[in-house]
Write a protein that holds these residues in place. Structure first.
Motif, PDB file in Angstrom:
ATOM      1  N   GLU A  71       0.823  -1.199   0.000  1.00 44.10           N
ATOM      2  CA  GLU A  71       0.000   0.000   0.000  1.00 44.10           C
ATOM      3  C   GLU A  71       0.864   1.258   0.000  1.00 44.10           C
ATOM      4  O   GLU A  71       0.535   2.252  -0.650  1.00 44.10           O
ATOM      5  N   ALA A  72       1.987   1.215   0.728  1.00 42.58           N
ATOM      6  CA  ALA A  72       2.895   2.362   0.727  1.00 42.58           C
ATOM      7  C   ALA A  72       3.550   2.535  -0.641  1.00 42.58           C
ATOM      8  O   ALA A  72       3.757   3.658  -1.114  1.00 42.58           O
ATOM      9  N   LEU A  73       3.869   1.419  -1.301  1.00 45.55           N
ATOM     10  CA  LEU A  73       4.499   1.470  -2.625  1.00 45.55           C
ATOM     11  C   LEU A  73       3.586   2.138  -3.638  1.00 45.55           C
ATOM     12  O   LEU A  73       4.034   2.914  -4.490  1.00 45.55           O
ATOM     13  N   PHE A  74       2.284   1.834  -3.555  1.00 44.77           N
ATOM     14  CA  PHE A  74       1.321   2.417  -4.492  1.00 44.77           C
ATOM     15  C   PHE A  74       0.665   3.686  -3.932  1.00 44.77           C
ATOM     16  O   PHE A  74      -0.346   4.152  -4.449  1.00 44.77           O
ATOM     17  N   ARG A  75       1.249   4.223  -2.840  1.00 45.76           N
ATOM     18  CA  ARG A  75       0.807   5.482  -2.248  1.00 45.76           C
ATOM     19  C   ARG A  75      -0.668   5.458  -1.846  1.00 45.76           C
ATOM     20  O   ARG A  75      -1.399   6.434  -2.024  1.00 45.76           O
ATOM     21  N   VAL A  76      -1.085   4.321  -1.313  1.00 48.33           N
ATOM     22  CA  VAL A  76      -2.436   4.217  -0.765  1.00 48.33           C
ATOM     23  C   VAL A  76      -2.433   4.811   0.638  1.00 48.33           C
ATOM     24  O   VAL A  76      -1.543   4.484   1.438  1.00 48.33           O
ATOM     25  N   PRO A  77      -3.360   5.702   0.971  1.00 48.77           N
ATOM     26  CA  PRO A  77      -3.399   6.273   2.325  1.00 48.77           C
ATOM     27  C   PRO A  77      -3.483   5.184   3.389  1.00 48.77           C
ATOM     28  O   PRO A  77      -4.352   4.313   3.320  1.00 48.77           O
ATOM     29  N   ILE A  78      -2.565   5.205   4.350  1.00 53.73           N
ATOM     30  CA  ILE A  78      -2.477   4.161   5.367  1.00 53.73           C
ATOM     31  C   ILE A  78      -2.821   4.750   6.730  1.00 53.73           C
ATOM     32  O   ILE A  78      -2.264   5.768   7.129  1.00 53.73           O
ATOM     33  N   GLN A  79      -3.740   4.102   7.418  1.00 56.93           N
ATOM     34  CA  GLN A  79      -4.101   4.515   8.764  1.00 56.93           C
ATOM     35  C   GLN A  79      -3.397   3.597   9.759  1.00 56.93           C
ATOM     36  O   GLN A  79      -3.617   2.389   9.753  1.00 56.93           O
ATOM     37  N   VAL A  80      -2.570   4.184  10.595  1.00 54.41           N
ATOM     38  CA  VAL A  80      -1.788   3.414  11.564  1.00 54.41           C
ATOM     39  C   VAL A  80      -2.020   3.989  12.945  1.00 54.41           C
ATOM     40  O   VAL A  80      -1.970   5.207  13.140  1.00 54.41           O
ATOM     41  N   THR A  81      -2.266   3.101  13.909  1.00 59.26           N
ATOM     42  CA  THR A  81      -2.433   3.507  15.300  1.00 59.26           C
ATOM     43  C   THR A  81      -1.403   2.782  16.157  1.00 59.26           C
ATOM     44  O   THR A  81      -0.669   1.904  15.681  1.00 59.26           O
TER      45      THR A  81
END
Length: 299
Positions: A71-81
């Motif tokens: 997801e980071a490679l394809f620049r997908v917004p990532i929600q991390v807690t």
């Protein structure tokens, strides 16, 4: 390959339930998902040949890390807690403890597991995109037909590459009745997996699906220990509990993240929504702003 042929035949037997809306939808699904589906199955069989069932079940808990990387490679917004980070750390700790104690992982087995997880994650992400974000007009039996029918092509190439047809006569001649029964059972199970993978999440709650997934991993490890006599020491058992428990924690964290209330729209976003409703702006602009807002919320 036998399982895929059986699934195709079973699906065609109920042809009335097969719906494919257009050739474009068939091409979008048939030229992408089945290739990853076939690669996932082949790499899974190779991984099982070089690893124990317990090793596979434990290492597959690392899949969320691969998902985040893709997801980071394809620049997908990532929600991390904090909870998701803690869960991933617990998974890694469990895998390290399990591997340190068993030491039954060859480089071929390790590479096969990694490839299998990459193919599985890509296939799931692509399915989610074609089912939710840019949906295709194809029924679930139609997806099963395309997955197994189009997925046969690369398997046939592998059969020819490894010259397996020449060994069929010898293998088939040495099979007992119980062996044929296991093959038949695996075919039925293949159909069930193909159907369940597309439908279970629609029939049960997210919590129920999460529990089913993790109970399945414990059952796989238990089957390996009881039926296949795979070794499981107290230390490796702790690694299993940490890895599977971390997977459960991660799934729970993602569920809570998805269920968290959305903040009220900003004045700018509210204006964009109003323009969209009046037809003055493309939907993609609003969707982009929503994505930015979700990213800011996660950070």
């Amino acid at each position: 390959m036998i399982q895929m042929l059986f699934t195709v035949g079973t699906t065609l037997a109920g042809w009335r339930t097969v719906h494919i809306g257009s050739l474009r939808d068939a091409m979008r699904w048939g030229c992408t998902v089945p290739l990853l589906f076939s690669a996932m199955l082949v790499s899974s069989m190779i991984a099982m040949r070089h690893n124990t069932l317990g090793t596979l079940a434990v290492f597959r808990n690392v899949a969320p890390l691969i998902t985040l990387a893709i997801e980071a490679l394809f620049r997908v917004p990532i929600q991390v807690t904090r909870m998701t980070i803690c869960a991933l750390l617990v998974i890694i700790l469990g895998v390290v403890v399990y591997y340190y104690d068993t030491l039954q992982l060859s480089w071929i087995g390790f590479m096969a597991i990694c490839l299998n997880m990459v193919f599985a994650v890509l296939e799931r992400l692509l399915q989610r995109f074609l089912l939710a974000h840019d949906p295709v007009d194809i029924s679930k039996p139609g997806m099963m037909l395309l997955n197994n029918g189009c997925g046969l092509a690369p398997n046939v190439l592998l059969l020819m590459l490894y010259q397996e047809p020449a060994m069929w006569e010898e293998k088939v001649g040495g099979m007992s009745a119980s062996s044929w029964a296991l093959v038949a059972l695996s075919c039925v199970n293949g159909v069930a997996i193909s159907y369940a993978g597309l439908r279970v999440q629609q029939l049960v709650t997210a919590t129920t699906f999460m529990v089913l997934t993790n109970v399945n991993k414990f059952l796989v490890i238990l089957f390996g220990v009881v039926a296949l006599r795979e070794a499981l020491s107290p230390v490796s058992a702790i690694g299993v509990i940490l890895a599977v428990g971390g997977g459960l924690m991660y799934a729970r964290a993602r569920q809570q993240l998805a269920a968290s209330p959305q903040p009220p729209p900003t004045e700018e976003l509210a204006g964009l929504i109003e323009k969209k409703q009046s037809g003055d702006i493309e939907a993609v602009v609003v969707d982009s702003e929503r994505t930015k807002l979700g990213t800011l919320k996660a950070t």
